[in-house]
Every structure is written in structure tokens, then in C-alpha cells.
Write a protein that holds these residues in place. Structure first.
Motif, PDB file in Angstrom:
ATOM      1  N   SER A  50      -3.890  34.522  36.850  1.00  0.00           N
ATOM      2  CA  SER A  50      -4.724  35.629  37.311  1.00  0.00           C
ATOM      3  C   SER A  50      -5.416  36.289  36.120  1.00  0.00           C
ATOM      4  O   SER A  50      -4.799  36.507  35.076  1.00  0.00           O
ATOM      5  CB  SER A  50      -3.866  36.667  38.039  1.00  0.00           C
ATOM      6  N   ALA A  51      -6.691  36.618  36.289  1.00  0.00           N
ATOM      7  CA  ALA A  51      -7.428  37.338  35.243  1.00  0.00           C
ATOM      8  C   ALA A  51      -7.059  38.817  35.261  1.00  0.00           C
ATOM      9  O   ALA A  51      -7.400  39.546  34.334  1.00  0.00           O
ATOM     10  CB  ALA A  51      -8.931  37.167  35.455  1.00  0.00           C
ATOM     11  N   TYR A  52      -6.346  39.272  36.300  1.00  0.00           N
ATOM     12  CA  TYR A  52      -6.082  40.697  36.493  1.00  0.00           C
ATOM     13  C   TYR A  52      -4.612  41.083  36.468  1.00  0.00           C
ATOM     14  O   TYR A  52      -4.277  42.232  36.281  1.00  0.00           O
ATOM     15  CB  TYR A  52      -6.704  41.160  37.821  1.00  0.00           C
ATOM     16  N   SER A  53      -3.721  40.127  36.694  1.00  0.00           N
ATOM     17  CA  SER A  53      -2.298  40.427  36.744  1.00  0.00           C
ATOM     18  C   SER A  53      -1.540  39.419  35.870  1.00  0.00           C
ATOM     19  O   SER A  53      -1.587  38.215  36.143  1.00  0.00           O
ATOM     20  CB  SER A  53      -1.795  40.367  38.181  1.00  0.00           C
ATOM     21  N   THR A  89      -8.625  34.581  49.683  1.00  0.00           N
ATOM     22  CA  THR A  89      -9.458  35.356  48.771  1.00  0.00           C
ATOM     23  C   THR A  89     -10.253  36.447  49.483  1.00  0.00           C
ATOM     24  O   THR A  89     -10.381  37.555  48.978  1.00  0.00           O
ATOM     25  CB  THR A  89     -10.429  34.410  48.027  1.00  0.00           C
ATOM     26  N   PRO A 157      -8.120  31.313  33.479  1.00  0.00           N
ATOM     27  CA  PRO A 157      -8.357  32.315  34.517  1.00  0.00           C
ATOM     28  C   PRO A 157      -9.831  32.375  34.896  1.00  0.00           C
ATOM     29  O   PRO A 157     -10.694  31.975  34.128  1.00  0.00           O
ATOM     30  CB  PRO A 157      -7.912  33.633  33.881  1.00  0.00           C
ATOM     31  N   GLU A 159     -12.557  35.123  36.300  1.00  0.00           N
ATOM     32  CA  GLU A 159     -12.809  36.534  36.599  1.00  0.00           C
ATOM     33  C   GLU A 159     -13.640  36.723  37.860  1.00  0.00           C
ATOM     34  O   GLU A 159     -13.764  37.836  38.364  1.00  0.00           O
ATOM     35  CB  GLU A 159     -13.467  37.210  35.400  1.00  0.00           C
ATOM     36  N   HIS A 162     -10.487  37.329  42.611  1.00  0.00           N
ATOM     37  CA  HIS A 162      -9.632  38.507  42.422  1.00  0.00           C
ATOM     38  C   HIS A 162      -8.170  38.195  42.724  1.00  0.00           C
ATOM     39  O   HIS A 162      -7.435  39.026  43.188  1.00  0.00           O
ATOM     40  CB  HIS A 162     -10.141  39.673  43.292  1.00  0.00           C
ATOM     41  N   ASP A 163      -7.756  36.975  42.461  1.00  0.00           N
ATOM     42  CA  ASP A 163      -6.371  36.561  42.672  1.00  0.00           C
ATOM     43  C   ASP A 163      -5.501  37.037  41.543  1.00  0.00           C
ATOM     44  O   ASP A 163      -5.871  37.217  40.447  1.00  0.00           O
ATOM     45  CB  ASP A 163      -6.276  35.040  42.782  1.00  0.00           C
TER      46      ASP A 163
END
Length: 163
Positions: A50-53, A89, A157, A159, A162-163
């Protein structure tokens, strides 16, 4: 060979659950030993952090049932993940969606694709993210037919998702 959408597979789940209940009650017999996990094939497995988590990632794959009988996916696991859930998604996440891979009907002679833009798996609770280019094992448990372990290739990852 026919292609089956995830929604069609969910409808087939009801029939598979009825078969499982009949098997438990003794009114129907389980599939032959000749009909087993060797007829279920997982292809094109990729794993994307994940790019976010920092403690989760997404897995994308194709699963094919080359058997003449239906099978039921009873779960996916990996030493990398504390748990594996399903995710879409572009749709709201629900408990039913989370559990998709614990009771997914695999219709005979069919192929299902789990891409970035649709239903796919989420690996939750990662303690140490694997390196890009490495391989991560995922085990697919097939009810009454054993299990298969497949290596997914780790990619970078993205971006845009939003996974």
C-alpha cells in the motif's frame, strides 16, 4: 472455457452451501478424490504494498477451475499477513465483502480475475514489507480438496489506487 464474474460466483455460492449442508447430513457425497485442488490453478499473482498504509498490501490474481465439478475456496493465507480479506477499489467495504475469500464458489470450467480495479485480496497486519521483486507465498484452501500454495511477485506501490 467460460469466464465468470465475481457476482455470478456469489450467486453460485448458495448452491455450494446447500451441497455442503447436504454433505454434512449424509444425503450427498463429497467430490471424488480425483476432483481435487490440482484442478484449481492460480495465475499471474502480484502483490503490491500500500502507498498509504505501511502494514498492508494488495494481491491481484486469476483463479481457474479446470475441473468438471464446482469447488469452494475456503480461505487464503500467507505467513506475511495476519489475515487476508477481500476488497473492492471502488465500492463500500462491508463484512460480507471482507469474507468473500472464505466461501467463494469456483464454478467448474471457469476463470475468475481479481484485478486492481475490482475485487482483490488485501493482506492485513504485515510486520515487515517484502522487497520489490521478491516472492510471497499465498495458500489457497479448497474445501474437501486440499490446498495450493502460489508465489506472488512483489511490485512497487501505486499511488493511483487507494488500497
Amino acid at each position: 472455457m467460460k469466464r465468470v464474474s465475481v457476482l455470478t460466483a456469489l450467486f453460485a455460492l448458495t448452491a455450494s452451501q446447500a451441497f455442503a449442508q447436504q454433505s454434512l447430513s449424509g444425503t450427498a457425497s463429497p467430490p471424488d478424490a480425483a476432483h481435487d485442488a490440482e484442478h484449481v490453478v492460480v495465475l499471474d499473482g502480484t502483490f503490491r504494498p500500500s502507498a498509504y498504509s505501511p502494514n498492508r498490501g494488495a494481491g491481484y490474481f486469476t483463479i481457474r477451475n479446470d475441473d468438471s465439478v464446482d469447488h469452494l475456496l475456503n480461505g487464503i493465507s500467507s505467513p506475511l499477513c495476519q489475515n487476508v480479506v477481500a476488497h473492492h477499489t471502488n465500492q463500500q467495504q462491508t463484512e460480507g465483502a471482507n469474507d468473500l475469500f472464505t466461501h467463494l464458489a469456483l464454478p467448474h470450467d471457469s476463470t475468475m480475475i481479481f484485478p486492481r480495479s475490482g475485487y482483490h485480496m488485501m493482506c492485513m497486519g504485515i510486520r515487515q514489507m517484502p522487497a520489490i521483486g521478491s516472492k510471497v507465498p499465498f495458500t489457497f484452501d479448497i474445501l474437501n480438496a486440499g490446498s495450493i500454495t502460489v508465489s506472488f511477485t512483489v511490485t512497487g506501490p501505486d499511488e493511483l489506487t487507494h488500497d
